[in-house]
Scaffold this active site. Structure first.
Site, PDB file in Angstrom:
ATOM      1  N   ILE A 118       0.853  -1.182   0.000  1.00  0.00           N
ATOM      2  CA  ILE A 118       0.000   0.000   0.000  1.00  0.00           C
ATOM      3  C   ILE A 118       0.893   1.238   0.000  1.00  0.00           C
ATOM      4  O   ILE A 118       1.716   1.426   0.903  1.00  0.00           O
ATOM      5  CB  ILE A 118      -0.934   0.010   1.227  1.00  0.00           C
ATOM      6  CG1 ILE A 118      -1.915  -1.170   1.172  1.00  0.00           C
ATOM      7  CG2 ILE A 118      -1.683   1.333   1.316  1.00  0.00           C
ATOM      8  CD1 ILE A 118      -2.879  -1.145  -0.006  1.00  0.00           C
ATOM      9  N   LYS A 119       0.714   2.077  -1.016  1.00  0.00           N
ATOM     10  CA  LYS A 119       1.530   3.292  -1.135  1.00  0.00           C
ATOM     11  C   LYS A 119       0.884   4.441  -0.367  1.00  0.00           C
ATOM     12  O   LYS A 119      -0.289   4.749  -0.554  1.00  0.00           O
ATOM     13  CB  LYS A 119       1.695   3.688  -2.606  1.00  0.00           C
ATOM     14  CG  LYS A 119       2.597   2.769  -3.386  1.00  0.00           C
ATOM     15  CD  LYS A 119       2.743   3.212  -4.829  1.00  0.00           C
ATOM     16  CE  LYS A 119       3.671   4.392  -4.980  1.00  0.00           C
ATOM     17  NZ  LYS A 119       3.887   4.743  -6.402  1.00  0.00           N
ATOM     18  N   VAL A 120       1.691   5.068   0.465  1.00  0.00           N
ATOM     19  CA  VAL A 120       1.226   6.164   1.319  1.00  0.00           C
ATOM     20  C   VAL A 120       2.239   7.300   1.238  1.00  0.00           C
ATOM     21  O   VAL A 120       3.451   7.066   1.303  1.00  0.00           O
ATOM     22  CB  VAL A 120       1.087   5.697   2.787  1.00  0.00           C
ATOM     23  CG1 VAL A 120       0.644   6.837   3.684  1.00  0.00           C
ATOM     24  CG2 VAL A 120       0.115   4.511   2.895  1.00  0.00           C
TER      25      VAL A 120
END
EC number: 2.2.1.2
Length: 327
Positions: free
Chosen positions: A132-134
């Site tokens: 998950i890219k944050v």
């Protein structure tokens, strides 16, 4: 036959494809794949992927929820639809980005990330195949800390400074993505001059982060991103991972010759480095004092949001056409 530079790089670094173009990724056989709203928007405009757009619209429309949230639900399905197809191609992980509008909301980021993982699970894609890219805001990094503790691996993106990188590593991030090319862009604009590859500020920034991580024994993976030239990619040979666009991968595949290893864990261990404090106050102060990080982080969030808005408009237009056809 001489070894290609792409193959030479692969001896020292895991190569990741930075694209939402499924056909392009298939041709390079990368280990992993990264996507973002800009790449999904680009792919969504290609006629070849009209079927995936239709799938996402059908899935989002069939999901229960308030009408005002329909387009956002479809966007989640769109990201997961593309990601699921990419997961069929690469043996490793696929990075999927959380809505940029949530960059300053820890709990909303956690909730959206868990929703995306759930949508992947419904398609038979296990959580361990997804990152998950944050965005590397303070709030985003706190969300990463929570997600990692729940078994959801994260890719902290839009990293432009050592402070962001260290904060992410101390939060237990699986991987960070420092942006080589955008750092170079800022320095070129600010100074009005060009830089030789040995002086490239983006290359130097990733090298500094890599050295710090290996020196202090952080397990967080360093993945250089946002390259402007194949020379930048070569200059970071030895980095844990490098995510590279199909255009630059093609350049590297078409060239032959050795690519010497530039980054080395043993050399990093021997370096003289002081620890950096990254509690909230010091993090915010260091970002405040770093004009590049301040400007590029904000700009990156705005750009990703602008491309997400473009996707929203595309979906809204498609829904309107469907409604008029039914009427």
């Amino acid at each position: 036959m001489s070894e290609t530079k792409l193959d030479a790089l692969r001896r020292h670094t895991i190569i990741v494809a930075d694209s939402g173009d499924i056909d392009a990724i298939r041709s390079f056989a990368p280990q992993d794949c990264t996507t973002n709203p800009s790449l999904i928007l680009k792919a969504a405009k290609m006629p070849a992927y009209a079927g995936l757009i239709a799938q996402a619209i059908e899935a989002g429309s069939a999901e229960a929820g308030p009408s005002e949230g329909l387009i956002d639900r479809i966007l989640d399905h769109l990201a997961v639809t593309f990601g699921s197809e990419l997961a069929r191609i690469v043996p490793g992980v696929v990075s999927t980005e959380v809505d940029a509008r949530l960059s300053f909301d820890t709990q909303a980021t956690v909730a959206r990330a868990e929703r995306l993982i759930g949508l992947y699970a419904a398609r038979g894609v296990a959580a361990e195949r997804i990152l998950i890219k944050v965005a590397a805001t303070w709030e985003g990094i706190r969300a990463v800390e929570i997600l990692q503790s729940r078994g959801i691996a994260c890719n902290v993106t839009l990293v432009f400074s050592l402070a962001q990188a260290v904060a992410a590593a101390e939060a237990g991030a699986f991987l960070i993505s420092p942006f080589v090319g955008r750092i170079l862009d800022w320095h070129v604009k600010a100074s009005g001059k060009s830089f030789d590859i040995d002086e490239d500020p983006g290359v130097r920034s990733v090298t500094e982060i890599y050295t710090y991580f290996k020196h202090f024994g952080y397990k967080t993976i360093v993945m250089g991103a946002s390259f402007r030239s194949s020379a930048e990619v070569e200059a970071l040979c030895g980095c844990d991972r490098l995510t590279v666009s199909p255009a630059l991968l093609d350049q590297l595949r078409s060239q032959t010759g050795d690519v010497p290893k530039r980054l080395d864990p043993a050399a990093s261990k021997a370096a003289t480095i002081s620890r950096l404090a990254v509690d909230e106050a010091s993090f915010r102060w260091q970002i405040n004092e770093d004009a590049l990080a301040t400007e590029k982080l904000a700009e990156g969030i705005r750009l990703f949001n602008a491309d997400t808005d473009a996707l929203r408009r595309t979906i809204a237009e498609t829904l309107a056409k469907r409604a008029s056809t039914v009427a």
